[in-house]
Design a protein around this motif. Structure first.
Motif, short mmCIF file in Angstrom:
data_model
loop_
_atom_site.label_atom_id
_atom_site.label_comp_id
_atom_site.label_asym_id
_atom_site.label_seq_id
_atom_site.Cartn_x
_atom_site.Cartn_y
_atom_site.Cartn_z
N HIS A 148 3.41 4.33 12.70
CA HIS A 148 3.64 4.78 11.20
C HIS A 148 4.53 5.59 11.03
O HIS A 148 4.11 6.74 11.09
CB HIS A 148 2.25 4.60 10.52
N ARG A 170 0.79 -1.02 -0.06
CA ARG A 170 -0.22 -0.10 0.03
C ARG A 170 0.94 1.26 -0.04
O ARG A 170 1.06 1.87 -1.05
CB ARG A 170 -0.86 0.10 1.13
N ASP A 171 1.45 1.44 1.13
CA ASP A 171 2.47 2.87 1.16
C ASP A 171 3.53 2.64 0.30
O ASP A 171 4.14 3.46 -0.52
CB ASP A 171 2.81 3.06 2.73
N ASN A 214 9.08 4.79 4.26
CA ASN A 214 8.62 4.50 5.71
C ASN A 214 9.81 3.87 6.43
O ASN A 214 10.66 3.57 5.92
CB ASN A 214 7.44 3.61 5.42
N HIS A 271 7.42 7.94 9.04
CA HIS A 271 7.88 8.36 7.61
C HIS A 271 9.51 8.59 7.83
O HIS A 271 9.89 9.29 8.90
CB HIS A 271 7.17 9.38 6.82
MN MN Z 1 2.50 6.63 5.08
#
Ligand code: MN
Length: 532
Positions: free
Chosen positions: A214, A33-34, A250, A216
């Motif tokens: 989560h 996804r990301d 990420n 970054h």
């Molecule tokens: Mn993200």
């Protein structure tokens, strides 16, 4: 999973008292996804399924498979992953909007991850809504997911730039509305380990369900911030393979799981011996290359340049290796260079299975390695094999794959296609392929016979006309890399560019197979000629 520091090494020497470490950490993988939101990355449904299967083998707890509302193809991919992949929880992403959630429900996923921005800057410029409106949207979405009997993860997007009181209020209400887990994303990567520890401590005091982070990597702190989140009580981490993702990416799965295991002794479901092959697969499919210095899975992560480090490493590896390369599916590389001594050369030869080399030959090999290193920067194992074979007059090399026939059809408004006849270990085999051009078609035809070309990927391809004119000889050189990062260079010259390219490819393939045989790595090539 249990990664132990290598023999007699002592990694767990940080002061663990005062930390709020969870006993077990869940790995929530966002690669599909990301990771797929990495600029320039687009995966086919088949590639996504293959990656999902690999993630299941690696032992991640959750696979976030995509955002079904995005497109028909993405929805299909999420649906098929949910249907076909066994083991991990399969999740899909949705805004706090009914059509988004309905698209996830259609895919029959186990968990729906709903998110909405909570920071004032996002509310003002992106959402154009008040805090109350956002709160209502969030709660309605959680309740809607739960009314369908599906697990729900709620994310407060841009949480780390959200006013703390409001953030905690939203997360608490989401928990009350039935969310099974809540997430604190550092959406624009502005945290530091100490600010993350402080924020997650405050959130943890107010939240009983699973707490996610989560992070970054905008300032290069994603892994450190993720670990800091765990130190403060977060029990789930959202990561991607190779750290791919939007902008600077990420938190990378590999260093996060190894640090949590080796430095903190935290339990996870991950089988670390599959880290390297997972990383290589994602690198290959996404086309996002790793730096050699990438932790755990980079080509240099366990490489030792000759000189000061090599000798102790040969006596006791843990002198300069914090963990053992085999534990993460990697291998040690003794990089030979112009300062290499006979010890290093002898050790490197032995690692390749070439033993009992006489003193005179060893000196000759060492001299030639130094000569080569003086011209080149780096002497690979492959160079070493070539030199050793020459000096020792070894006849180890008999090409296993020989080209018998090649037919290509190409033109304007025609799909290029190729048929090849190969002799593999003396047995004739025929393969066919289509491609974007005749070389690609021929490569596909070879691939059909030898499997995914022994898991080789093309790193460089150079075509050069040796003389002028349309009848010029075409010289092709290419560099291919195997799954462990060994590079093989091969070339061929022919009057026809397609033939040169195919011959070069077959030469590279033979070199790689020869090398695998020498290293006793034949597992990968035994099934040569058998289709999967
Ligand atoms: Mn993200």
């Amino acid at each position: 999973m249990r990664i132990k520091p290598s023999d007699e090494g002592n990694l767990i020497n940080i002061r663990l008292e005062g930390l709020n470490l969870p006993k077990r950490v869940f790995i929530y993988d966002c690669t599909l996804r990301d990771g797929e939101q990495t600029p320039g990355v687009a995966l086919t449904i088949k590639e996504k399924l293959t990656i999902a299967k690999q993630l299941a083998k690696l032992g991640v707890d959750t696979i976030e498979a995509g955002t079904p509302i995005n497109s028909k193809d993405e929805k299909e991919a999420v649906y098929r992953i949910a249907k076909e992949i066994e083991g991990p929880t399969i999740a899909a992403l949705a805004r706090v909007l009914k059509p988004d959630i309905d698209a996830c429900l259609d895919c029959q996923v186990d968990l729906i991850h709903v998110f909405v921005s909570t920071s004032d800057i996002h509310l003002k410029y992106q959402m154009k809504k008040t805090r109350e409106e956002i709160m209502n949207m969030a709660l309605e979405a959680v309740e809607y997911v739960k009314a369908h009997g599906v697990k729900c993860l709620f994310s407060a997007m841009d949480a780390t730039r959200t006013e703390l009181g409001y953030l905690i209020q939203v997360l608490k209400e989401a928990e009350k509305a039935g969310a099974d887990s809540v997430n604190v994303p550092d959406t624009v990567g502005v945290m530091t380990p100490s600010s993350m520890r402080s924020l997650i401590s405050d959130v943890r005091k107010n939240i009983s369900v699973i707490l996610d982070v989560h992070c970054h990597n905008d300032f290069g702190l994603a892994v450190a911030n993720t670990i800091a989140g765990v130190e403060a009580g977060a029990d789930e981490v959202q990561v991607t393979v190779n750290g791919i993702g939007e902008r600077a990416g990420n938190a990378a799965l590999e260093p996060v799981v190894i640090a949590l295991s080796a430095c903190y002794g935290i339990q996870m479901n991950i089988k670390p011996q599959y880290l390297m092959e997972t990383s290589s697969l994602v690198e290959q499919y996404t086309g996002v290359p790793l730096s050699p210095c990438t932790p755990i899975v980079g080509r240099n992560a366990f490489a030792h340049e000759s000189g000061i480090h090599v000798h102790p490493v040969l006596i006791k590896a843990s002198t300069f290796e914090p963990i053992s390369p085999e534990d993460v599916g990697q291998r040690r590389r003794i990089v030979l260079g112009k300062k290499s001594g006979r010890h290093s050369v002898k050790a490197a030869l032995e690692e390749l299975g070439i033993k009992d080399v006489g003193e005179k030959d060893l000196i000759e090999i060492t001299t030639r390695i130094k000569d080569l290193a003086a011209k080149n920067k780096l002497v690979s194992d492959v160079d070493l094999v070539a030199i050793a074979e020459d000096v020792l007059s070894l006849k180890l090399y008999e090409p296993r794959v020989k080209l018998q026939e090649l037919v290509v059809v190409t033109g304007v408004n025609v799909t290029p296609s190729a048929t090849v006849k190969l002799l593999i270990d003396g047995v004739e085999r025929i393969g066919q392929g289509i491609g974007v051009g005749p070389v690609d078609a021929a490569a596909k035809a070879i691939e059909e016979i030898v499997g995914p070309i022994s898991r080789l990927k093309l790193k460089e391809f150079n075509l050069r006309a040796l003389t002028g004119g349309t009848d010029s000889l075409a010289s092709v050189t290419m560099t291919v890399e195997d799954a462990l990062g060994n590079q093989f260079e091969a070339g061929a010259v022919h009057g026809d560019i397609v033939t040169s390219s195919v011959n070069a490819l077959i030469n590279a393939l033979n070199k790689a197979l020869h090398y695998q045989r020498l290293r006793g790595l034949e597992k990968g090539s035994k099934d040569l000629g058998h289709q999967e």
